[in-house]
Design a protein around this motif. Structure first.
Motif, mmCIF file in Angstrom:
data_model
loop_
_atom_site.group_PDB
_atom_site.id
_atom_site.type_symbol
_atom_site.label_atom_id
_atom_site.label_comp_id
_atom_site.label_asym_id
_atom_site.label_seq_id
_atom_site.Cartn_x
_atom_site.Cartn_y
_atom_site.Cartn_z
ATOM 1 N N ARG A 251 0.838 -1.199 0.000
ATOM 2 C CA ARG A 251 0.000 0.000 0.000
ATOM 3 C C ARG A 251 0.879 1.259 0.000
ATOM 4 O O ARG A 251 0.614 2.220 -0.730
ATOM 5 N N ALA A 252 1.928 1.242 0.800
ATOM 6 C CA ALA A 252 2.849 2.385 0.835
ATOM 7 C C ALA A 252 3.524 2.572 -0.523
ATOM 8 O O ALA A 252 3.708 3.710 -0.988
ATOM 9 N N ALA A 253 3.889 1.459 -1.164
ATOM 10 C CA ALA A 253 4.519 1.525 -2.480
ATOM 11 C C ALA A 253 3.563 2.107 -3.517
ATOM 12 O O ALA A 253 3.938 2.954 -4.336
ATOM 13 N N GLU A 254 2.323 1.646 -3.485
ATOM 14 C CA GLU A 254 1.328 2.131 -4.446
ATOM 15 C C GLU A 254 1.112 3.635 -4.306
ATOM 16 O O GLU A 254 1.074 4.370 -5.300
ATOM 17 N N GLU A 255 0.996 4.117 -3.082
ATOM 18 C CA GLU A 255 0.804 5.551 -2.852
ATOM 19 C C GLU A 255 2.035 6.343 -3.285
ATOM 20 O O GLU A 255 1.915 7.436 -3.862
ATOM 21 N N ARG A 256 3.204 5.792 -3.000
ATOM 22 C CA ARG A 256 4.448 6.470 -3.369
ATOM 23 C C ARG A 256 4.576 6.592 -4.882
ATOM 24 O O ARG A 256 4.889 7.671 -5.410
ATOM 25 N N ILE A 257 4.332 5.498 -5.601
ATOM 26 C CA ILE A 257 4.507 5.492 -7.052
ATOM 27 C C ILE A 257 3.474 6.381 -7.731
ATOM 28 O O ILE A 257 3.752 7.003 -8.760
ATOM 29 N N ALA A 258 2.284 6.465 -7.150
ATOM 30 C CA ALA A 258 1.246 7.329 -7.725
ATOM 31 C C ALA A 258 1.680 8.785 -7.747
ATOM 32 O O ALA A 258 1.226 9.563 -8.594
ATOM 33 N N ARG A 259 2.556 9.158 -6.836
ATOM 34 C CA ARG A 259 3.021 10.551 -6.764
ATOM 35 C C ARG A 259 4.154 10.851 -7.744
ATOM 36 O O ARG A 259 4.522 12.011 -7.948
ATOM 37 N N VAL A 260 4.724 9.822 -8.347
ATOM 38 C CA VAL A 260 5.879 10.007 -9.234
ATOM 39 C C VAL A 260 5.433 10.543 -10.589
ATOM 40 O O VAL A 260 4.491 10.031 -11.197
ATOM 41 N N GLN A 261 6.117 11.569 -11.072
ATOM 42 C CA GLN A 261 5.866 12.119 -12.396
ATOM 43 C C GLN A 261 6.934 11.615 -13.366
ATOM 44 O O GLN A 261 8.128 11.857 -13.153
ATOM 45 N N PRO A 262 6.537 10.905 -14.432
ATOM 46 C CA PRO A 262 7.534 10.426 -15.401
ATOM 47 C C PRO A 262 8.229 11.591 -16.096
ATOM 48 O O PRO A 262 7.615 12.628 -16.343
ATOM 49 N N ILE A 263 9.498 11.417 -16.400
ATOM 50 C CA ILE A 263 10.205 12.422 -17.192
ATOM 51 C C ILE A 263 9.752 12.300 -18.643
ATOM 52 O O ILE A 263 9.088 11.339 -19.027
ATOM 53 N N SER A 264 10.090 13.272 -19.461
ATOM 54 C CA SER A 264 9.684 13.235 -20.863
ATOM 55 C C SER A 264 10.375 12.075 -21.573
ATOM 56 O O SER A 264 11.476 11.664 -21.180
ATOM 57 N N PRO A 265 9.754 11.528 -22.627
ATOM 58 C CA PRO A 265 10.365 10.402 -23.346
ATOM 59 C C PRO A 265 11.789 10.677 -23.812
ATOM 60 O O PRO A 265 12.668 9.831 -23.686
ATOM 61 N N THR A 266 12.041 11.867 -24.348
ATOM 62 C CA THR A 266 13.388 12.153 -24.847
ATOM 63 C C THR A 266 14.404 12.243 -23.718
ATOM 64 O O THR A 266 15.575 11.892 -23.897
ATOM 65 N N ALA A 267 13.977 12.707 -22.534
ATOM 66 C CA ALA A 267 14.898 12.823 -21.405
ATOM 67 C C ALA A 267 15.304 11.459 -20.869
ATOM 68 O O ALA A 267 16.331 11.333 -20.201
ATOM 69 N N GLY A 268 14.517 10.419 -21.163
ATOM 70 C CA GLY A 268 14.822 9.080 -20.663
ATOM 71 C C GLY A 268 15.721 8.268 -21.562
ATOM 72 O O GLY A 268 16.115 7.156 -21.207
ATOM 73 N N GLU A 269 16.063 8.793 -22.724
ATOM 74 C CA GLU A 269 16.907 8.047 -23.646
ATOM 75 C C GLU A 269 18.354 8.026 -23.169
ATOM 76 O O GLU A 269 18.828 8.966 -22.532
#
Length: 376
Positions: A251-269
Protein backbone atom coordinates in the motif's frame (compact mmCIF):
# COMPACT_ATOMS: atom_id res chain seq x y z
CA UNK A 1 5.78 -12.46 -30.43
CA UNK A 2 2.03 -12.70 -31.15
CA UNK A 3 -0.23 -9.70 -30.49
CA UNK A 4 -2.00 -11.71 -27.78
CA UNK A 5 1.24 -12.48 -25.90
CA UNK A 6 2.43 -8.89 -26.35
CA UNK A 7 -0.79 -7.59 -24.79
CA UNK A 8 -0.38 -10.07 -21.94
CA UNK A 9 3.12 -8.79 -21.28
CA UNK A 10 2.01 -5.16 -21.28
CA UNK A 11 -0.96 -5.90 -19.03
CA UNK A 12 1.32 -7.48 -16.45
CA UNK A 13 3.59 -4.46 -16.25
CA UNK A 14 3.28 -1.43 -13.97
CA UNK A 15 1.58 -3.54 -11.35
CA UNK A 16 2.10 -4.56 -7.74
CA UNK A 17 1.18 -8.14 -6.91
CA UNK A 18 0.47 -8.81 -3.26
CA UNK A 19 1.34 -12.35 -2.26
CA UNK A 20 4.07 -14.93 -1.79
CA UNK A 21 6.93 -14.22 -4.19
CA UNK A 22 7.24 -17.83 -5.39
CA UNK A 23 3.54 -18.18 -6.12
CA UNK A 24 3.42 -14.84 -7.92
CA UNK A 25 6.62 -15.49 -9.87
CA UNK A 26 5.13 -18.71 -11.24
CA UNK A 27 2.30 -16.70 -12.80
CA UNK A 28 4.67 -14.61 -14.93
CA UNK A 29 5.21 -15.89 -18.51
CA UNK A 30 8.57 -17.29 -19.61
CA UNK A 31 11.08 -14.87 -21.14
CA UNK A 32 8.91 -11.77 -20.53
CA UNK A 33 11.19 -9.64 -18.32
CA UNK A 34 14.21 -7.54 -19.30
CA UNK A 35 15.78 -7.04 -15.87
CA UNK A 36 15.31 -8.34 -12.33
CA UNK A 37 16.37 -6.28 -9.34
CA UNK A 38 16.15 -8.28 -6.10
CA UNK A 39 16.74 -7.19 -2.53
CA UNK A 40 15.95 -10.50 -0.80
CA UNK A 41 15.77 -11.20 2.94
CA UNK A 42 19.21 -10.88 4.54
CA UNK A 43 18.75 -13.81 6.94
CA UNK A 44 20.55 -11.74 9.57
CA UNK A 45 20.35 -14.39 12.29
CA UNK A 46 20.15 -11.69 14.94
CA UNK A 47 20.04 -12.75 18.57
CA UNK A 48 18.19 -10.30 20.83
CA UNK A 49 17.80 -6.55 20.54
CA UNK A 50 20.52 -4.26 19.22
CA UNK A 51 21.06 -1.27 21.53
CA UNK A 52 22.87 2.04 21.11
CA UNK A 53 25.40 3.21 23.72
CA UNK A 54 22.62 5.30 25.32
CA UNK A 55 20.58 2.10 25.68
CA UNK A 56 17.97 3.04 23.06
CA UNK A 57 16.86 0.27 20.70
CA UNK A 58 18.07 0.25 17.08
CA UNK A 59 15.17 0.00 14.62
CA UNK A 60 16.77 -2.75 12.56
CA UNK A 61 15.56 -5.82 10.67
CA UNK A 62 13.71 -8.16 13.00
CA UNK A 63 10.65 -8.92 10.87
CA UNK A 64 9.27 -12.42 10.32
CA UNK A 65 10.12 -12.29 6.61
CA UNK A 66 13.83 -12.22 7.48
CA UNK A 67 13.77 -15.34 9.66
CA UNK A 68 14.66 -18.83 8.42
CA UNK A 69 15.12 -22.00 10.47
CA UNK A 70 18.66 -22.58 9.18
CA UNK A 71 20.99 -21.98 6.24
CA UNK A 72 19.60 -24.99 4.37
CA UNK A 73 16.10 -23.49 4.44
CA UNK A 74 17.44 -20.14 3.25
CA UNK A 75 19.47 -21.76 0.45
CA UNK A 76 16.41 -23.73 -0.73
CA UNK A 77 14.32 -20.56 -0.81
CA UNK A 78 17.00 -18.68 -2.78
CA UNK A 79 17.40 -21.44 -5.35
CA UNK A 80 13.64 -21.45 -5.87
CA UNK A 81 13.08 -17.74 -6.37
CA UNK A 82 16.26 -17.28 -8.40
CA UNK A 83 15.24 -20.20 -10.61
CA UNK A 84 11.90 -18.56 -11.29
CA UNK A 85 13.63 -15.25 -12.05
CA UNK A 86 15.87 -16.98 -14.57
CA UNK A 87 12.82 -18.54 -16.22
CA UNK A 88 10.98 -15.23 -16.66
CA UNK A 89 14.06 -13.36 -17.91
CA UNK A 90 14.55 -12.98 -21.64
CA UNK A 91 17.65 -14.75 -23.04
CA UNK A 92 19.50 -11.42 -23.05
CA UNK A 93 18.00 -10.31 -19.74
CA UNK A 94 19.95 -9.58 -16.58
CA UNK A 95 19.72 -9.99 -12.83
CA UNK A 96 20.83 -7.57 -10.12
CA UNK A 97 20.90 -8.88 -6.54
CA UNK A 98 21.95 -6.90 -3.47
CA UNK A 99 22.94 -8.22 -0.07
CA UNK A 100 25.21 -7.92 2.95
CA UNK A 101 27.92 -10.25 4.21
CA UNK A 102 25.16 -12.29 5.86
CA UNK A 103 23.74 -13.55 2.56
CA UNK A 104 25.55 -12.32 -0.55
CA UNK A 105 27.99 -15.23 -0.72
CA UNK A 106 25.18 -17.79 -0.47
CA UNK A 107 23.32 -15.88 -3.17
CA UNK A 108 26.40 -15.90 -5.38
CA UNK A 109 26.68 -19.68 -5.17
CA UNK A 110 23.01 -20.09 -6.06
CA UNK A 111 23.32 -17.66 -8.97
CA UNK A 112 26.18 -19.63 -10.50
CA UNK A 113 24.61 -23.02 -9.72
CA UNK A 114 21.48 -22.05 -11.66
CA UNK A 115 23.36 -21.06 -14.82
CA UNK A 116 23.42 -17.28 -14.59
CA UNK A 117 26.64 -15.67 -15.86
CA UNK A 118 28.20 -13.10 -13.54
CA UNK A 119 29.15 -9.85 -15.27
CA UNK A 120 30.39 -7.85 -12.27
CA UNK A 121 30.09 -7.45 -8.58
CA UNK A 122 29.56 -3.87 -7.41
CA UNK A 123 30.26 -2.40 -4.00
CA UNK A 124 27.78 0.16 -2.72
CA UNK A 125 29.86 2.19 -0.26
CA UNK A 126 27.59 4.07 2.12
CA UNK A 127 28.32 7.72 2.85
CA UNK A 128 26.54 7.53 6.21
CA UNK A 129 26.51 3.91 7.45
CA UNK A 130 25.02 2.88 10.75
CA UNK A 131 27.78 2.59 13.39
CA UNK A 132 28.70 -0.76 14.89
CA UNK A 133 27.21 -0.27 18.35
CA UNK A 134 28.67 -3.43 19.87
CA UNK A 135 32.20 -2.31 19.06
CA UNK A 136 33.47 -5.79 18.25
CA UNK A 137 33.64 -5.58 14.46
CA UNK A 138 34.28 -3.12 11.64
CA UNK A 139 31.44 -0.76 10.76
CA UNK A 140 29.32 -2.37 8.05
CA UNK A 141 29.83 0.43 5.56
CA UNK A 142 28.93 -1.32 2.31
CA UNK A 143 26.65 -3.77 0.58
CA UNK A 144 27.50 -5.94 -2.41
CA UNK A 145 25.55 -6.22 -5.65
CA UNK A 146 25.90 -9.02 -8.20
CA UNK A 147 25.08 -8.32 -11.84
CA UNK A 148 24.56 -11.43 -13.97
CA UNK A 149 23.24 -12.35 -17.39
CA UNK A 150 20.48 -14.93 -17.84
CA UNK A 151 23.07 -17.30 -19.34
CA UNK A 152 26.66 -17.35 -20.49
CA UNK A 153 25.76 -16.15 -23.99
CA UNK A 154 23.44 -13.34 -22.88
CA UNK A 155 24.06 -10.02 -24.63
CA UNK A 156 22.96 -7.99 -21.65
CA UNK A 157 22.06 -4.32 -21.99
CA UNK A 158 24.91 -2.13 -20.82
CA UNK A 159 24.70 1.57 -21.63
CA UNK A 160 28.43 2.06 -21.31
CA UNK A 161 28.52 5.44 -23.05
CA UNK A 162 25.80 6.90 -20.82
CA UNK A 163 27.48 5.75 -17.62
CA UNK A 164 30.84 7.06 -18.81
CA UNK A 165 29.34 10.43 -19.74
CA UNK A 166 27.64 10.69 -16.34
CA UNK A 167 31.02 10.03 -14.68
CA UNK A 168 32.80 13.02 -16.26
CA UNK A 169 33.82 10.90 -19.28
CA UNK A 170 35.63 8.37 -17.11
CA UNK A 171 34.79 4.67 -17.26
CA UNK A 172 32.29 3.86 -14.50
CA UNK A 173 33.93 1.92 -11.67
CA UNK A 174 32.46 -0.94 -9.68
CA UNK A 175 32.54 0.93 -6.36
CA UNK A 176 29.61 3.31 -5.95
CA UNK A 177 29.32 5.97 -3.27
CA UNK A 178 25.75 6.76 -2.21
CA UNK A 179 24.14 7.76 1.09
CA UNK A 180 21.69 5.39 2.74
CA UNK A 181 18.04 6.28 2.35
CA UNK A 182 17.20 9.12 4.74
CA UNK A 183 15.49 12.50 4.95
CA UNK A 184 12.36 13.19 2.89
CA UNK A 185 12.97 10.11 0.72
CA UNK A 186 12.63 7.75 3.71
CA UNK A 187 9.00 6.65 4.01
CA UNK A 188 7.46 6.83 7.49
CA UNK A 189 4.38 5.13 8.93
CA UNK A 190 1.62 6.91 10.83
CA UNK A 191 3.68 6.69 14.02
CA UNK A 192 6.71 8.37 12.45
CA UNK A 193 8.74 5.15 12.30
CA UNK A 194 10.47 3.77 9.22
CA UNK A 195 7.85 2.27 6.92
CA UNK A 196 10.43 -0.35 5.85
CA UNK A 197 13.73 -1.17 7.60
CA UNK A 198 15.81 -1.67 4.44
CA UNK A 199 14.49 0.93 1.99
CA UNK A 200 17.11 1.46 -0.71
CA UNK A 201 18.05 4.92 -2.03
CA UNK A 202 16.57 5.89 -5.37
CA UNK A 203 20.02 6.99 -6.58
CA UNK A 204 21.17 3.36 -6.51
CA UNK A 205 18.27 2.16 -8.66
CA UNK A 206 18.63 5.15 -10.97
CA UNK A 207 22.19 4.13 -11.87
CA UNK A 208 21.23 0.48 -12.40
CA UNK A 209 18.23 1.24 -14.60
CA UNK A 210 20.06 3.89 -16.64
CA UNK A 211 23.03 1.55 -17.07
CA UNK A 212 21.27 -1.74 -17.78
CA UNK A 213 17.82 -1.03 -19.26
CA UNK A 214 16.26 0.96 -22.07
CA UNK A 215 13.00 2.94 -22.14
CA UNK A 216 10.01 0.60 -22.22
CA UNK A 217 11.87 -2.37 -20.68
CA UNK A 218 10.11 -4.48 -18.07
CA UNK A 219 11.80 -4.51 -14.65
CA UNK A 220 10.78 -7.12 -12.07
CA UNK A 221 11.34 -6.74 -8.32
CA UNK A 222 10.26 -9.89 -6.43
CA UNK A 223 10.83 -8.23 -3.01
CA UNK A 224 9.19 -4.91 -3.77
CA UNK A 225 9.01 -3.48 -0.25
CA UNK A 226 7.91 0.14 -0.39
CA UNK A 227 8.51 0.43 -4.13
CA UNK A 228 11.86 2.09 -4.79
CA UNK A 229 12.31 0.05 -7.98
CA UNK A 230 8.84 0.94 -9.23
CA UNK A 231 9.21 4.63 -8.41
CA UNK A 232 12.49 4.94 -10.33
CA UNK A 233 11.22 2.77 -13.20
CA UNK A 234 8.13 4.92 -13.65
CA UNK A 235 10.14 8.14 -13.57
CA UNK A 236 12.59 6.84 -16.20
CA UNK A 237 9.97 5.41 -18.58
CA UNK A 238 10.55 1.74 -17.76
CA UNK A 239 7.75 -0.70 -16.92
CA UNK A 240 7.74 -2.56 -13.61
CA UNK A 241 6.29 -5.59 -11.89
CA UNK A 242 6.51 -5.64 -8.11
CA UNK A 243 5.81 -8.59 -5.83
CA UNK A 244 5.30 -7.93 -2.12
CA UNK A 245 3.85 -10.22 0.56
CA UNK A 246 3.13 -7.49 3.12
CA UNK A 247 -0.07 -5.54 2.32
CA UNK A 248 1.12 -2.50 4.30
CA UNK A 249 4.36 -2.28 2.33
CA UNK A 250 2.45 -2.76 -0.93
CA UNK A 251 0.00 0.00 0.00
CA UNK A 252 2.85 2.39 0.84
CA UNK A 253 4.52 1.53 -2.48
CA UNK A 254 1.33 2.13 -4.45
CA UNK A 255 0.80 5.55 -2.85
CA UNK A 256 4.45 6.47 -3.37
CA UNK A 257 4.51 5.49 -7.05
CA UNK A 258 1.25 7.33 -7.73
CA UNK A 259 3.02 10.55 -6.76
CA UNK A 260 5.88 10.01 -9.23
CA UNK A 261 5.87 12.12 -12.40
CA UNK A 262 7.53 10.43 -15.40
CA UNK A 263 10.20 12.42 -17.19
CA UNK A 264 9.68 13.23 -20.86
CA UNK A 265 10.37 10.40 -23.35
CA UNK A 266 13.39 12.15 -24.85
CA UNK A 267 14.90 12.82 -21.41
CA UNK A 268 14.82 9.08 -20.66
CA UNK A 269 16.91 8.05 -23.65
CA UNK A 270 20.46 6.81 -23.13
CA UNK A 271 23.53 7.29 -25.30
CA UNK A 272 23.73 4.48 -27.86
CA UNK A 273 26.72 2.19 -27.72
CA UNK A 274 28.90 2.40 -30.79
CA UNK A 275 28.84 -1.41 -30.92
CA UNK A 276 25.07 -1.46 -31.28
CA UNK A 277 24.76 1.40 -33.77
CA UNK A 278 23.72 0.49 -37.32
CA UNK A 279 26.75 -0.35 -39.45
CA UNK A 280 27.44 2.08 -42.30
CA UNK A 281 30.32 0.98 -44.58
CA UNK A 282 32.62 3.60 -46.06
CA UNK A 283 31.38 2.63 -49.52
CA UNK A 284 27.92 3.89 -48.58
CA UNK A 285 29.42 7.34 -47.93
CA UNK A 286 30.56 7.35 -51.58
CA UNK A 287 27.31 5.92 -52.94
CA UNK A 288 25.25 8.60 -51.20
CA UNK A 289 27.49 11.34 -52.61
CA UNK A 290 28.62 12.55 -49.18
CA UNK A 291 32.21 12.14 -50.41
CA UNK A 292 33.09 12.21 -54.12
CA UNK A 293 35.55 9.92 -55.94
CA UNK A 294 38.80 11.81 -56.36
CA UNK A 295 38.37 13.75 -53.12
CA UNK A 296 41.43 13.90 -50.86
CA UNK A 297 41.63 12.61 -47.28
CA UNK A 298 44.42 13.37 -44.80
CA UNK A 299 45.84 12.24 -41.50
CA UNK A 300 45.41 14.76 -38.68
CA UNK A 301 48.81 16.43 -39.37
CA UNK A 302 48.38 16.48 -43.17
CA UNK A 303 51.55 14.39 -43.58
CA UNK A 304 49.63 11.66 -45.43
CA UNK A 305 47.24 12.30 -48.31
CA UNK A 306 45.04 9.67 -49.92
CA UNK A 307 42.55 9.76 -52.77
CA UNK A 308 39.00 8.41 -52.56
CA UNK A 309 38.15 5.83 -55.24
CA UNK A 310 34.69 5.11 -56.64
CA UNK A 311 34.67 1.60 -55.13
CA UNK A 312 35.09 2.88 -51.56
CA UNK A 313 38.83 2.27 -51.29
CA UNK A 314 41.67 4.77 -50.88
CA UNK A 315 44.96 5.08 -52.75
CA UNK A 316 48.29 6.39 -51.51
CA UNK A 317 51.83 5.97 -52.92
CA UNK A 318 50.75 3.15 -55.23
CA UNK A 319 48.81 1.27 -52.56
CA UNK A 320 45.04 0.79 -52.76
CA UNK A 321 43.06 -0.60 -49.83
CA UNK A 322 40.19 0.00 -47.40
CA UNK A 323 40.27 2.99 -45.06
CA UNK A 324 41.37 0.71 -42.24
CA UNK A 325 43.99 -1.32 -44.09
CA UNK A 326 45.57 1.69 -45.79
CA UNK A 327 45.62 3.60 -42.49
CA UNK A 328 47.48 0.72 -40.87
CA UNK A 329 49.86 0.42 -43.83
CA UNK A 330 50.96 4.08 -43.88
CA UNK A 331 51.57 3.98 -40.11
CA UNK A 332 53.38 0.65 -40.17
CA UNK A 333 50.84 -0.83 -37.75
CA UNK A 334 48.91 -4.09 -37.70
CA UNK A 335 45.52 -2.39 -37.39
CA UNK A 336 43.91 1.03 -37.64
CA UNK A 337 40.48 2.58 -37.16
CA UNK A 338 40.19 4.38 -40.46
CA UNK A 339 37.12 6.31 -39.34
CA UNK A 340 39.17 8.28 -36.84
CA UNK A 341 42.52 8.28 -38.71
CA UNK A 342 41.36 9.79 -42.01
CA UNK A 343 40.08 13.37 -42.19
CA UNK A 344 38.27 15.42 -44.82
CA UNK A 345 38.61 19.16 -45.26
CA UNK A 346 35.64 21.45 -44.63
CA UNK A 347 35.84 25.25 -44.37
CA UNK A 348 39.61 25.06 -44.09
CA UNK A 349 39.55 22.64 -41.17
CA UNK A 350 40.17 18.89 -40.96
CA UNK A 351 37.36 16.76 -39.56
CA UNK A 352 37.32 12.97 -39.03
CA UNK A 353 35.36 11.03 -41.63
CA UNK A 354 33.54 9.38 -38.73
CA UNK A 355 31.31 12.48 -38.71
CA UNK A 356 30.10 11.58 -42.19
CA UNK A 357 28.53 8.37 -40.89
CA UNK A 358 25.98 10.45 -38.97
CA UNK A 359 24.90 12.17 -42.19
CA UNK A 360 24.65 8.77 -43.89
CA UNK A 361 22.51 7.44 -41.04
CA UNK A 362 20.27 10.49 -41.32
CA UNK A 363 19.77 9.93 -45.03
CA UNK A 364 19.14 6.22 -44.47
CA UNK A 365 16.76 6.84 -41.55
CA UNK A 366 18.96 4.91 -39.13
CA UNK A 367 19.67 7.52 -36.47
CA UNK A 368 16.30 7.57 -34.72
CA UNK A 369 15.94 5.36 -31.66
CA UNK A 370 12.38 4.30 -30.87
CA UNK A 371 11.02 5.15 -27.43
CA UNK A 372 8.29 3.01 -25.89
CA UNK A 373 6.36 5.07 -23.37
CA UNK A 374 5.54 3.23 -20.16
CA UNK A 375 1.90 2.26 -19.76
CA UNK A 376 -0.08 3.89 -16.98
Amino acid sequence: MSSKSAKSRIASANSIRVGDCLKELRKIPDASVDLVFADPPYNLQLGGDLLRPNNTRVDGVDDAWDKFTDFAAYDKFCHEWLGECRRVLKPDGALWVIGSYHNIFRLGVAIQDLGFWVQNDVIWRKVNPMPNFRGKRFTNAHETLIWAGQNRKSRVTFNYESLKASNDDLQMRSDWLFPICSGPERLKDDGGRKAHPTQKPEALLHRILIGCTNPGDVVLDPFFGTGTTGAVAKRLGRRFIGIERDPDYARAAEERIARVQPISPTAGETLPSKRTEPRVPFGTIIELGILEPGQKLFDLRRKVRAEVKADGTLTHAGNQASIHRLGALVQGKAACNGWTYWHFEAEGKLRPIDLLREEAKRQLGLNKRPFVEAAE
